[in-house]
Scaffold this active site. Structure first.
Site, short mmCIF file in Angstrom:
data_model
loop_
_atom_site.label_atom_id
_atom_site.label_comp_id
_atom_site.label_asym_id
_atom_site.label_seq_id
_atom_site.Cartn_x
_atom_site.Cartn_y
_atom_site.Cartn_z
NE ARG A 139 35.04 21.49 32.08
CZ ARG A 139 34.83 20.17 32.05
NH1 ARG A 139 33.67 19.71 31.59
NH2 ARG A 139 35.74 19.34 32.47
NE ARG A 189 33.47 45.27 38.02
CZ ARG A 189 32.72 44.23 37.67
NH1 ARG A 189 32.89 43.69 36.46
NH2 ARG A 189 31.83 43.73 38.49
CE LYS A 208 34.66 42.74 40.94
NZ LYS A 208 35.19 43.64 42.00
CD GLU A 268 28.82 49.23 47.67
OE1 GLU A 268 29.19 49.95 46.72
OE2 GLU A 268 29.60 48.48 48.30
CG HIS A 280 36.21 44.32 51.77
ND1 HIS A 280 36.62 43.99 50.50
CD2 HIS A 280 34.87 44.45 51.72
CE1 HIS A 280 35.56 43.91 49.71
NE2 HIS A 280 34.49 44.20 50.43
CG HIS A 282 29.37 45.44 52.01
ND1 HIS A 282 30.71 45.13 51.89
CD2 HIS A 282 29.06 46.17 50.90
CE1 HIS A 282 31.19 45.64 50.75
NE2 HIS A 282 30.20 46.28 50.14
CG ASN A 305 37.33 47.78 44.41
OD1 ASN A 305 36.32 47.12 44.58
ND2 ASN A 305 38.27 47.44 43.55
CD GLU A 310 37.94 44.91 40.58
OE1 GLU A 310 38.30 45.55 41.56
OE2 GLU A 310 37.18 43.92 40.64
CG HIS A 364 34.66 48.36 48.65
ND1 HIS A 364 34.05 49.59 48.44
CD2 HIS A 364 33.70 47.43 48.40
CE1 HIS A 364 32.79 49.38 48.08
NE2 HIS A 364 32.56 48.09 48.06
CE LYS A 424 28.89 46.58 40.18
NZ LYS A 424 28.66 45.76 41.37
#
Length: 373
Positions: free
Chosen positions: A123, A245, A145, A187, A256, A268, A249, A241, A252, A231
Site C-alpha cells: 500500500r 496542471r 505521476k 517537453e 498521444h 514521445h 498536456n 491535476e 498531448h 513543472k
C-alpha cells in the site's frame, strides 16, 4: 559545476538534485531522503543497468543500505501490467518492508513502472527517481505521476505517488543517442511554449543539443533546472491535476494519438512536438484563439522543434487520430479538456466536445499539408 537543488512543495515535499557526478553521491542523498530504510531495490532496464547500476549500487552500499537490483526489458512496449507485476514479485521476494525504498534508475518507462510498484507495494513505500534521459529529467520524474499502459491506451492504470527525492545526473545524457536526446526536447519546448517566453527565446538562440552538452554543461543543467521549476510551480498549485496542471498536456491529446497509432515506435517527444504544432494551427483555424494569437506562433513552435531534431509531421489521418483520442485518459464523457495556445508562454484550458476536437485535428493536418506543399 555546482549542484542545483529545487524543493518541490507538495503534500509530501521532496528535493530535486541537478548536476554532475550525482550517481556517485546517490548513497548520501538517498540516506537523507529515506533515513529509515534498511533495504533499497534498484529497478532499472536492460539498457541502463549495465551502464550505471553498479555505480549506484556501490554508493548505496557505502551509505549502509542492503541493495537488490532488478532489470526489466527496455522499451515502451514493455510498460505493461505484466512487467509491473514482475517488479512487485521482485520486491516481495526480496522481502522489502514498509520502511524500505525503491530506486527508479532509467528513463520515463522505468520511472513510471517503478513508481507505480512503489505506490502499490504494501500500500505504498518510498521511492527515489534517478532519471537518465532528458525526457525523464524535465518531465516524468517530477510531479508524482506513475503508471503503466493498457492495450486500450497509454498510462491508463496508475497513481499519484510523489518520490522521496529526484537525482538528475546531467552526465548521463552523454550516453544517449541523438534521437533519444532530441526526444526529450519535445517537453523542453513545451514548457517554454506554455509558461516561459524567456526560456523559449533562449532555446531559439541556443538549442539543447549535444553541442551544448559538450561546450556549456552548466547552461544545459540550468535549462534542465528551469524546466523542473516550471513543472514544480504547476504541480504545487494543482498536485492531482484538477485544474491548472492540465496545461502540461499541451500537444498531448493529439501527440498521444500519434504515439498510439505508431504502435509506440515513435518517440514521445516527437509525438508531442507534432501535437503542439497541429494544435496551434488547428485551434487558430477553428477560431478558438484567432483574436489574440501571435501571428507566427505555430511557425515558431514548429521551427524550434525542428531545430532540436524533432519531426513535427503526422502521417495519420483525422479518423485514425480520433479513434485513438477516444481512449485518452483526459476524456470526460463526450468532452475533453484541450490546451489552447495564445502566445509564447500563454495558454488556456478549454473544454471541447469530440466534434470540435475533430475539427481542430482536421484543420491542423490540413494546415500542415498546405505548408508542406
Amino acid at each position: 559545476m555546482a549542484e542545483i537543488t529545487i524543493d518541490i512543495p507538495v503534500s509530501t515535499p521532496y528535493r530535486v538534485h541537478v548536476g554532475t557526478r550525482l550517481l556517485e553521491a546517490a548513497g548520501s542523498i538517498a540516506r537523507n531522503a529515506v533515513p529509515r530504510a534498511h533495504k533499497v531495490a534498484i529497478v532499472t532496464d536492460t539498457n541502463v543497468g549495465p551502464l550505471y547500476a553498479h555505480i549506484v549500487r556501490d554508493g548505496l552500499e557505502e551509505a549502509g543500505f542492503d541493495v537488490a537490483t532488478h532489470a526489466v526489458a527496455a522499451g515502451e512496449e514493455h510498460k505493461t501490467l505484466a512487467t509491473y507485476g514482475s517488479i512487485l514479485e521482485f520486491l516481495a521476494a526480496e522481502e522489502l518492508d514498509r520502511s524500505d525504498a525503491v530506486v527508479a534508475l532509467g528513463g520515463g518507462v522505468v520511472g513510471d513502472m517503478a513508481g507505480f510498484a512503489a505506490a502499490t507495494y504494501m500500500r505504498g513505500i518510498a521511492y527515489i527517481q534517478m532519471p537518465t534521459t532528458l525526457l525523464a529529467m524535465v518531465d516524468s520524474s517530477v510531479g508524482g505521476k506513475c503508471a503503466v499502459d493498457l492495450s486500450c491506451g497509454k498510462n491508463l492504470a496508475g497513481a499519484f505517488w510523489q518520490p522521496a527525492a529526484v537525482i538528475a545526473d546531467v552526465g548521463c545524457l552523454g550516453t544517449l543517442t541523438p534521437e533519444r536526446l532530441a526526444d526529450g526536447c519535445g517537453e523542453v519546448v513545451k514548457h517554454g511554449a506554455i509558461a516561459d517566453r524567456e526560456l523559449f527565446e533562449l532555446l531559439e538562440k541556443t538549442p539543447f543539443t549535444f553541442d551544448l552538452l559538450m561546450h556549456d554543461l552548466s547552461l544545459a543543467a540550468a535549462i534542465i533546472a528551469r524546466n523542473i521549476e516550471i513543472k514544480r510551480d504547476v504541480v504545487a498549485a494543482d498536485e492531482r491535476e484538477g485544474g491548472i496542471r492540465k496545461i502540461l498536456n499541451f500537444g498531448h491529446s493529439i501527440g498521444h494519438a500519434i504515439e498510439a497509432r505508431s504502435g509506440y515506435t515513435r518517440g514521445h517527444g516527437s509525438c508531442v512536438a507534432a501535437g503542439m504544432v497541429a494544435m496551434a494551427r488547428g485551434s487558430r483555424r477553428a477560431g478558438w484563439n484567432a483574436s489574440d494569437l501571435e501571428d507566427d506562433l505555430a511557425e515558431r513552435i514548429d521551427a524550434l522543434c525542428r531545430a532540436h531534431g524533432l519531426d513535427t509531421g503526422c502521417p495519420y489521418g483525422t479518423d485514425e487520430l480520433m479513434e485513438a483520442a477516444l481512449h485518452d485518459k483526459k476524456r470526460q464523457g463526450d468532452a475533453i479538456d484541450l490546451v489552447i495556445p495564445h502566445s509564447i508562454g500563454a495558454v488556456s484550458i478549454e473544454r471541447c466536445d469530440f466534434e470540435q476536437l475533430r475539427a481542430i485535428i482536421e484543420l491542423g493536418l490540413a494546415a500542415q499539408a498546405g505548408d508542406a506543399a
